[in-house]
Design an enzyme around this catalytic site. Structure first.
Site, PDB file in Angstrom:
ATOM      1  N   HIS A  58     -31.537 -15.665  19.104  1.00 30.34           N
ATOM      2  CA  HIS A  58     -31.895 -16.659  18.090  1.00 30.34           C
ATOM      3  C   HIS A  58     -30.690 -17.505  17.684  1.00 30.34           C
ATOM      4  O   HIS A  58     -30.647 -18.035  16.580  1.00 30.34           O
ATOM      5  CB  HIS A  58     -32.520 -15.974  16.877  1.00 30.34           C
ATOM      6  CG  HIS A  58     -33.822 -15.315  17.206  1.00 30.34           C
ATOM      7  ND1 HIS A  58     -34.974 -16.022  17.458  1.00 30.34           N
ATOM      8  CD2 HIS A  58     -34.143 -14.013  17.393  1.00 30.34           C
ATOM      9  CE1 HIS A  58     -35.957 -15.183  17.762  1.00 30.34           C
ATOM     10  NE2 HIS A  58     -35.467 -13.953  17.731  1.00 30.34           N
ATOM     11  N   TRP A  77       0.086  -5.237  -2.482  1.00 35.67           N
ATOM     12  CA  TRP A  77      -0.904  -6.005  -1.731  1.00 35.67           C
ATOM     13  C   TRP A  77      -1.215  -7.193  -2.632  1.00 35.67           C
ATOM     14  O   TRP A  77      -1.824  -7.036  -3.691  1.00 35.67           O
ATOM     15  CB  TRP A  77      -2.148  -5.166  -1.489  1.00 35.67           C
ATOM     16  CG  TRP A  77      -3.150  -5.811  -0.592  1.00 35.67           C
ATOM     17  CD1 TRP A  77      -3.168  -5.801   0.766  1.00 35.67           C
ATOM     18  CD2 TRP A  77      -4.301  -6.560  -0.988  1.00 35.67           C
ATOM     19  NE1 TRP A  77      -4.248  -6.502   1.241  1.00 35.67           N
ATOM     20  CE2 TRP A  77      -4.958  -6.975   0.192  1.00 35.67           C
ATOM     21  CE3 TRP A  77      -4.840  -6.936  -2.225  1.00 35.67           C
ATOM     22  CZ2 TRP A  77      -6.125  -7.736   0.165  1.00 35.67           C
ATOM     23  CZ3 TRP A  77      -5.998  -7.699  -2.239  1.00 35.67           C
ATOM     24  CH2 TRP A  77      -6.633  -8.094  -1.054  1.00 35.67           C
ATOM     25  N   LYS A 118      -6.108   0.037   2.001  1.00 37.21           N
ATOM     26  CA  LYS A 118      -7.031   1.157   2.148  1.00 37.21           C
ATOM     27  C   LYS A 118      -8.041   1.232   1.009  1.00 37.21           C
ATOM     28  O   LYS A 118      -9.215   1.468   1.214  1.00 37.21           O
ATOM     29  CB  LYS A 118      -6.212   2.444   2.211  1.00 37.21           C
ATOM     30  CG  LYS A 118      -7.029   3.704   2.312  1.00 37.21           C
ATOM     31  CD  LYS A 118      -7.369   3.980   3.744  1.00 37.21           C
ATOM     32  CE  LYS A 118      -8.248   5.199   3.928  1.00 37.21           C
ATOM     33  NZ  LYS A 118      -9.109   5.007   5.108  1.00 37.21           N
ATOM     34  N   ASN A 151      -0.900  -1.643 -10.739  1.00 35.78           N
ATOM     35  CA  ASN A 151      -1.907  -1.788  -9.687  1.00 35.78           C
ATOM     36  C   ASN A 151      -3.194  -2.231 -10.379  1.00 35.78           C
ATOM     37  O   ASN A 151      -3.644  -1.573 -11.308  1.00 35.78           O
ATOM     38  CB  ASN A 151      -2.103  -0.439  -8.982  1.00 35.78           C
ATOM     39  CG  ASN A 151      -3.343  -0.429  -8.105  1.00 35.78           C
ATOM     40  OD1 ASN A 151      -3.703  -1.447  -7.517  1.00 35.78           O
ATOM     41  ND2 ASN A 151      -4.000   0.718  -8.020  1.00 35.78           N
ATOM     42  N   GLY A 152      -3.764  -3.343  -9.921  1.00 39.07           N
ATOM     43  CA  GLY A 152      -5.004  -3.828 -10.535  1.00 39.07           C
ATOM     44  C   GLY A 152      -4.948  -5.329 -10.715  1.00 39.07           C
ATOM     45  O   GLY A 152      -4.124  -6.014 -10.103  1.00 39.07           O
ATOM     46  N   GLU A 168     -20.306  -0.536  12.850  1.00 41.49           N
ATOM     47  CA  GLU A 168     -19.051   0.185  12.678  1.00 41.49           C
ATOM     48  C   GLU A 168     -18.104  -0.063  13.864  1.00 41.49           C
ATOM     49  O   GLU A 168     -16.914  -0.304  13.677  1.00 41.49           O
ATOM     50  CB  GLU A 168     -19.337   1.679  12.486  1.00 41.49           C
ATOM     51  CG  GLU A 168     -18.117   2.546  12.302  1.00 41.49           C
ATOM     52  CD  GLU A 168     -17.259   2.190  11.083  1.00 41.49           C
ATOM     53  OE1 GLU A 168     -17.674   1.349  10.271  1.00 41.49           O
ATOM     54  OE2 GLU A 168     -16.156   2.743  10.977  1.00 41.49           O
ATOM     55  N   ARG A 195      -1.845   1.400   0.935  1.00 39.46           N
ATOM     56  CA  ARG A 195      -2.522   0.683  -0.145  1.00 39.46           C
ATOM     57  C   ARG A 195      -2.078  -0.770  -0.257  1.00 39.46           C
ATOM     58  O   ARG A 195      -2.675  -1.560  -0.985  1.00 39.46           O
ATOM     59  CB  ARG A 195      -2.259   1.373  -1.488  1.00 39.46           C
ATOM     60  CG  ARG A 195      -2.717   2.804  -1.544  1.00 39.46           C
ATOM     61  CD  ARG A 195      -2.383   3.399  -2.891  1.00 39.46           C
ATOM     62  NE  ARG A 195      -3.112   2.748  -3.949  1.00 39.46           N
ATOM     63  CZ  ARG A 195      -4.330   3.062  -4.336  1.00 39.46           C
ATOM     64  NH1 ARG A 195      -4.957   4.049  -3.754  1.00 39.46           N
ATOM     65  NH2 ARG A 195      -4.923   2.406  -5.306  1.00 39.46           N
ATOM     66  N   CYS A 203      -2.316  -1.953  -3.917  1.00 33.92           N
ATOM     67  CA  CYS A 203      -0.984  -1.609  -4.411  1.00 33.92           C
ATOM     68  C   CYS A 203      -0.887  -0.107  -4.668  1.00 33.92           C
ATOM     69  O   CYS A 203      -1.871   0.545  -5.008  1.00 33.92           O
ATOM     70  CB  CYS A 203      -0.623  -2.326  -5.703  1.00 33.92           C
ATOM     71  SG  CYS A 203      -0.743  -4.101  -5.603  1.00 33.92           S
ATOM     72  N   LYS A 222     -14.438  -1.770  13.458  1.00 32.02           N
ATOM     73  CA  LYS A 222     -13.221  -1.073  13.903  1.00 32.02           C
ATOM     74  C   LYS A 222     -12.423  -1.969  14.836  1.00 32.02           C
ATOM     75  O   LYS A 222     -11.214  -2.099  14.715  1.00 32.02           O
ATOM     76  CB  LYS A 222     -13.545   0.227  14.649  1.00 32.02           C
ATOM     77  CG  LYS A 222     -13.944   1.433  13.859  1.00 32.02           C
ATOM     78  CD  LYS A 222     -12.844   2.100  13.091  1.00 32.02           C
ATOM     79  CE  LYS A 222     -12.743   1.546  11.708  1.00 32.02           C
ATOM     80  NZ  LYS A 222     -13.611   2.044  10.700  1.00 32.02           N
ATOM     81  N   GLU A 258     -10.937  -5.183  12.928  1.00 27.27           N
ATOM     82  CA  GLU A 258      -9.957  -5.004  11.847  1.00 27.27           C
ATOM     83  C   GLU A 258      -8.602  -4.530  12.354  1.00 27.27           C
ATOM     84  O   GLU A 258      -7.583  -4.837  11.751  1.00 27.27           O
ATOM     85  CB  GLU A 258     -10.480  -4.082  10.740  1.00 27.27           C
ATOM     86  CG  GLU A 258     -10.612  -2.639  11.097  1.00 27.27           C
ATOM     87  CD  GLU A 258     -11.076  -1.771   9.930  1.00 27.27           C
ATOM     88  OE1 GLU A 258     -10.720  -2.050   8.792  1.00 27.27           O
ATOM     89  OE2 GLU A 258     -11.826  -0.798  10.197  1.00 27.27           O
TER      90      GLU A 258
HETATM   91  C1  F6R Z   1     -12.968   0.043   7.346  1.00 27.99           C
HETATM   92  C2  F6R Z   1     -12.785   0.615   6.023  1.00 27.99           C
HETATM   93  C3  F6R Z   1     -13.390  -0.091   4.866  1.00 27.99           C
HETATM   94  C4  F6R Z   1     -13.895   0.910   3.815  1.00 27.99           C
HETATM   95  C5  F6R Z   1     -14.350   0.149   2.567  1.00 27.99           C
HETATM   96  C6  F6R Z   1     -14.903   1.087   1.511  1.00 27.99           C
HETATM   97  O1  F6R Z   1     -12.341   0.800   8.342  1.00 27.99           O
HETATM   98  O2  F6R Z   1     -12.137   1.616   5.865  1.00 27.99           O
HETATM   99  O3  F6R Z   1     -14.395  -0.951   5.266  1.00 27.99           O
HETATM  100  O4  F6R Z   1     -14.941   1.642   4.365  1.00 27.99           O
HETATM  101  O5  F6R Z   1     -13.274  -0.568   2.034  1.00 27.99           O
HETATM  102  O6  F6R Z   1     -13.921   1.967   1.061  1.00 27.99           O
HETATM  103  P1  F6R Z   1     -14.302   3.289   0.291  1.00 27.99           P
HETATM  104  O7  F6R Z   1     -15.036   4.169   1.248  1.00 27.99           O
HETATM  105  O8  F6R Z   1     -12.995   3.877  -0.132  1.00 27.99           O
HETATM  106  O9  F6R Z   1     -15.164   2.888  -0.869  1.00 27.99           O
END
Ligand code: F6R
Length: 623
Positions: free
Chosen positions: A518, A76, A618, A112-113, A495, A27, A2, A499, A502
Site C-alpha cells: 500500500h 544527556w 537508557k 537529572n530531569g 523489535e 543514561r 543524565c 534493534k 538504533e
Molecule cells: C530500545 C529500548 C527502548 C526502551 C524504552 C522503554 O532498545 O531499550 O525502546 O524499551 O525506552 O524503556 P523502559 O522499559 O525502561 O520503560
C-alpha cells in the site's frame, strides 16, 4: 536522562565519583563533570564535553582532585547543546568552572530531569541580579536554591523546600553548600534517586549499579522529599522540613552482574544472559506446575473481574505489549488495546470499568509510562506493572507488580529485559486464560511446559552466533532494511527493526507484511534487504508471497522460520535463519534472538559504539 552520583566519607571522592559515573554512562554521555570539596575549602569543579573518558583523562582518573565529599554528573542534553558551559555541576556564582581551580559559590549542584518553568524562574532571578553562564535549566535551579538560602538566611533544607514548591517538572538533585562541608543535600521529584549507606561513608546515585561495589543498603527517597547526607548519618525531610523515616532496602543484585565480564560489550553479555533472565522470571512465577499470580496480589477474583486490558509502554516494552495483545487475545476473549504511553497520557478515550491497565517498563522510570500509570489510577482503574528495577517509581505507584528478574541492564538497547518481559506477559496470559476457564488443565500444563523450555532453546540459538556474525558483514553496508511479518511475527519485526536501526544507524522499517504493497513497496530496489519473519504457520504462505513480491523488485531476502515449518521454497531465499520449534505463541521469544545478534554484529562491523548509540539514553525520564 543524565546520571548523578555523590559521595561523602573518608576516602578520596573523585575516583569513586568517576567509577560511579562509568556505570551510569548509559543514561547520558555527551558531557560530564564532578565537584569535589576538601574539608571546608571551596569546591573544585571539573567539566568536559564528550564522553566520560575526557573527564577521566583531564582529572588523571581523579588523582589530581583532592577531597572526600563530592558530586558528579553525566549528561544527556535537554536544555542547551552539549558543551563545557552546559555540563554539570552548576554553581550559584558566575563561573561554571572548567577545572582550573576552586569555584567560589555558595551552592554547587547536579540535576537529572527537566524544570518546565525554568524560563519564568530565570527571569525572576535575573531581576534579582543573577546572571547566567549556561543555557541549562539546572543553573536556574541551583541559583534559585541560592536565592532562597541567602535571602531568608535559612538552612539548606528550607531553601531546597522553597525551591521544590516553585519549580515545576522533574528532578533528582544533589547539592553542596559552602557553609556545610562534608555534607551533600538531595531532593527528588519524578526522577530516580537512591541513597546508599556504607561504613562511615554515604552515597547517592541515579541507579543501583553506580554504588553496588560499595554498598547494598539503600533508601528510596520519595517525591518532594529531601535528604542531608553525611558520612555517618542520612536524614530525610518532607516538604515542611520535618524529619521523616524511610525504610532501608537491601539490594540483591550481584555487583558482577553490572560488569562486562569478558564480553566486548554489555549488549553481547546481556544477549547471553537472556536464558537466565527468562528462567529466573519463569521460576519466580511458577511452582509445582502452576502460575502463582496471587503472590503478587492478582488472585482469582481479580483476574475474573477483568473484561478489558490496556497495555501501555514505550519503545521495546511497547513491542512486548503488541506481542502480548496477540497472545492474550488468542488465549481468552478479552479485548486488548496496546497504547504508546506518550499517546495514552494525552488522549481522551473511554476506559471502562473492568479494565486492567498493564504498564511495562524495564527502568520503571520512563516519564511517559509513569504518567500513563497515574492517569489510569486517577480514573480509578487498577494498574499492573511489569518492571525490572526494584523500588522504581512505576513499581512503587502501581497496584500490582510483577518483577522481571533480568538483573541490571546496562546496554542502552534492551535485550534481556525485553525477553524477561515477554515471558512474564506470557505467563500472565496463560494464568488469565485458565482462571477464566478458556483452557483446560491439560492445555494449561502444556503451555507452562512449553514456556519452561524457552531458556534452553535460547541457549541453542546462541550456539549458532558465528554464522550470524559472518553474515552480518553482508548487510553492514546497507542503507535501508525492511522487516515484514504478520500477527505475532509482525510484533517481532517491530523489535528486530528497532534493534537494527538504533545501534547500526541503518534506516529500517517494520511492516505488517500485507501492508507493504500500500505504498512502502516503492522503496524496494536492487539489493534492499527484506527480512521476512514467518514463524506463524497459518500466515506463512501469505508473508512468503509478500517476500516474493519484494524479490521481483530486486530485494535480497532473509527468512526467519521455526524448525518445524521451513519456508515453502528455499530456493527463493538468500539467507535463512531457523529457530527451534515451540508452541507458536512463544516463538517471538526465540525469533528475536538472532535479530538481536544480527543488529549487534552489524553495529560492530560499522565501528559504532554498540552500548551507547548516539542521541539515546537508557532511561527516558523526560517527555
Ligand atoms: C530500545 C529500548 C527502548 C526502551 C524504552 C522503554 O532498545 O531499550 O525502546 O524499551 O525506552 O524503556 P523502559 O522499559 O525502561 O520503560
Amino acid at each position: 536522562m543524565c546520571g548523578i552520583v555523590g559521595y561523602v566519607g573518608k576516602r578520596q571522592a573523585a575516583k569513586i565519583l568517576l567509577d560511579g559515573l562509568r556505570k551510569l554512562e548509559y543514561r547520558g554521555y555527551d558531557s560530564a563533570g564532578i565537584a569535589v570539596r576538601n574539608g571546608a575549602e571551596n569546591a573544585q569543579v571539573v567539566k568536559t564535553s564528550g564522553r566520560l573518558k575526557a573527564l577521566i583523562e583531564k582529572t588523571e582518573n581523579g588523582k589530581n582532585i583532592r577531597g572526600t565529599c563530592g558530586i558528579g554528573h553525566t549528561r544527556w542534553a535537554t536544555h542547551g547543546v552539549p558543551s563545557v558551559a552546559n555540563a554539570h555541576p552548576h554553581v550559584s556564582g558566575n563561573c561554571a568552572g572548567t577545572g582550573n581551580g576552586p569555584v567560589e559559590s555558595s551552592v554547587v549542584g547536579v540535576h537529572n530531569g527537566i524544570i518546565e518553568n525554568y524560563a519564568e524562574l530565570k527571569a525572576k532571578l535575573m531581576s534579582k541580579g543573577y546572571s547566567f553562564y549556561s543555557e541549562t535549566d539546572t543553573e536556574v535551579l541551583v541559583k534559585l536554591v541560592d536565592y532562597y538560602y541567602n535571602k531568608y538566611r535559612i538552612g539548606p533544607i528550607d531553601a531546597i523546600n522553597r525551591t521544590m514548591v516553585r519549580a515545576r517538572g522533574s528532578y533528582a538533585l544533589a547539592l553542596m553548600f559552602t557553609d556545610y562541608p562534608n555534607q551533600i543535600y538531595a531532593a527528588r521529584k519524578d526522577s530516580p534517586l537512591i541513597i546508599g549507606k556504607g561504613e562511615e561513608e554515604s552515597f547517592l546515585a541515579s541507579d543501583v549499579p553506580a554504588i553496588l561495589n560499595h554498598t547494598r543498603n539503600v533508601y528510596y527517597i520519595q517525591n518532594h522529599q529531601s535528604a542531608r547526607i553525611e558520612e555517618d548519618r542520612i536524614t530525610f525531610f518532607d516538604l515542611n522540613g520535618d524529619e521523616v523515616f524511610l525504610p532501608e532496602t537491601v539490594i540483591e543484585w550481584d555487583a558482577k552482574a553490572a560488569e562486562k565480564d569478558g564480553f566486548a560489550h554489555y549488549m553481547l553479555k546481556e544477549i547471553h544472559e537472556q536464558s537466565t533472565a527468562v528462567r529466573n522470571t519463569f521460576n519466580s512465577l511458577v511452582r509445582e506446575s502452576a502460575i502463582h499470580l496471587e503472590d503478587f496480589g492478582l488472585d482469582q477474583s481479580i483476574l475474573n473481574g477483568i473484561s478489558h486490558i490496556d497495555i501501555v509502554a514505550c519503545g521495546s516494552a511497547w513491542h512486548v505489549g503488541v506481542t502480548s495483545q496477540y497472545v492474550i487475545e488468542s488465549l481468552t476473549d478479552i479485548p486488548v488495546r496496546v497504547e504508546l504511553a506518550s499517546e495514552f497520557r494525552y488522549r481522551n478515550m473511554p476506559i471502562t470499568s473492568g479494565t486492567l491497565v498493564i504498564v511495562i517498563s524495564q527502568s520503571g522510570e520512563t516519564a511517559d509510562t509513569l504518567a500513563a500509570l497515574r492517569k489510569a489510577k486517577q480514573a480509578g482503574i487498577p494498574v499492573l506493572a511489569v518492571v525490572n528495577v526494584v523500588g522504581s517509581s512505576i513499581a512503587r505507584e502501581a497496584d500490582y507488580v510483577l518483577y522481571t528478574l533480568a538483573g541490571p541492564e546496562i546496554s542502552v538497547a534492551t535485550t534481556k529485559a525485553y525477553s524477561a518481559q515477554l515471558i512474564a506477559m506470557d505467563l500472565f496470559a496463560i494464568q488469565l486464560s485458565y482462571s477464566k476457564g478458556f483452557i483446560t488443565r491439560e492445555k494449561y500444563s502444556y503451555y507452562i511446559e512449553e514456556a519452561s523450555s524457552l531458556p534452553e532453546k535460547i541457549e541453542r540459538i546462541l550456539l549458532d552466533k558465528e554464522r550470524l556474525q559472518w553474515f552480518s558483514s553482508r548487510i553492514s553496508g546497507q542503507a535501508n532494511m525492511f522487516f515484514i511479518g504478520r500477527g505475532l511475527d509482525y510484533s517481532v519485526c517491530l523489535e528486530g527493526s528497532l534493534k537494527m536501526k538504533e545501534i547500526s544507524y541503518i534506516h529500517s522499517e517494520a511492516y505488517a507484511a500485507g501492508e507493504l504493497k500500500h505504498g512502502t513497496i516503492s522503496l524496494i530496489e536492487d539489493g534492499t534487504v527484506v527480512v521476512g519473519i514467518m514463524t506463524e504457520s497459518s500466515v506463512m504462505d501469505k508473508t512468503f508471497s509478500n517476500m516474493i513480491e519484494c524479490k521481483a523488485r530486486g530485494a535480497y531476502l532473509i527468512s526467519l522460520t521455526s524448525a518445524d515449518h521451513p519456508v515453502p521454497d528455499e530456493g527463493e531465499i538468500d539467507f535463512q535463519i531457523t529457530v527451534p520449534a515451540t508452541d507458536e505463541l512463544f516463538l517471538p521469544s526465540l525469533a528475536v534472538i538472532p535479530l538481536q545478534l544480527l543488529s549487534y554484529y552489524t553495529s560492530v562491523n560499522r565501528g559504532l559504539d554498540v552500548d551507547k548509540p548516539r542521541n539515546l539514553a537508557k532511561s527516558v525520564t523526560v517527555e
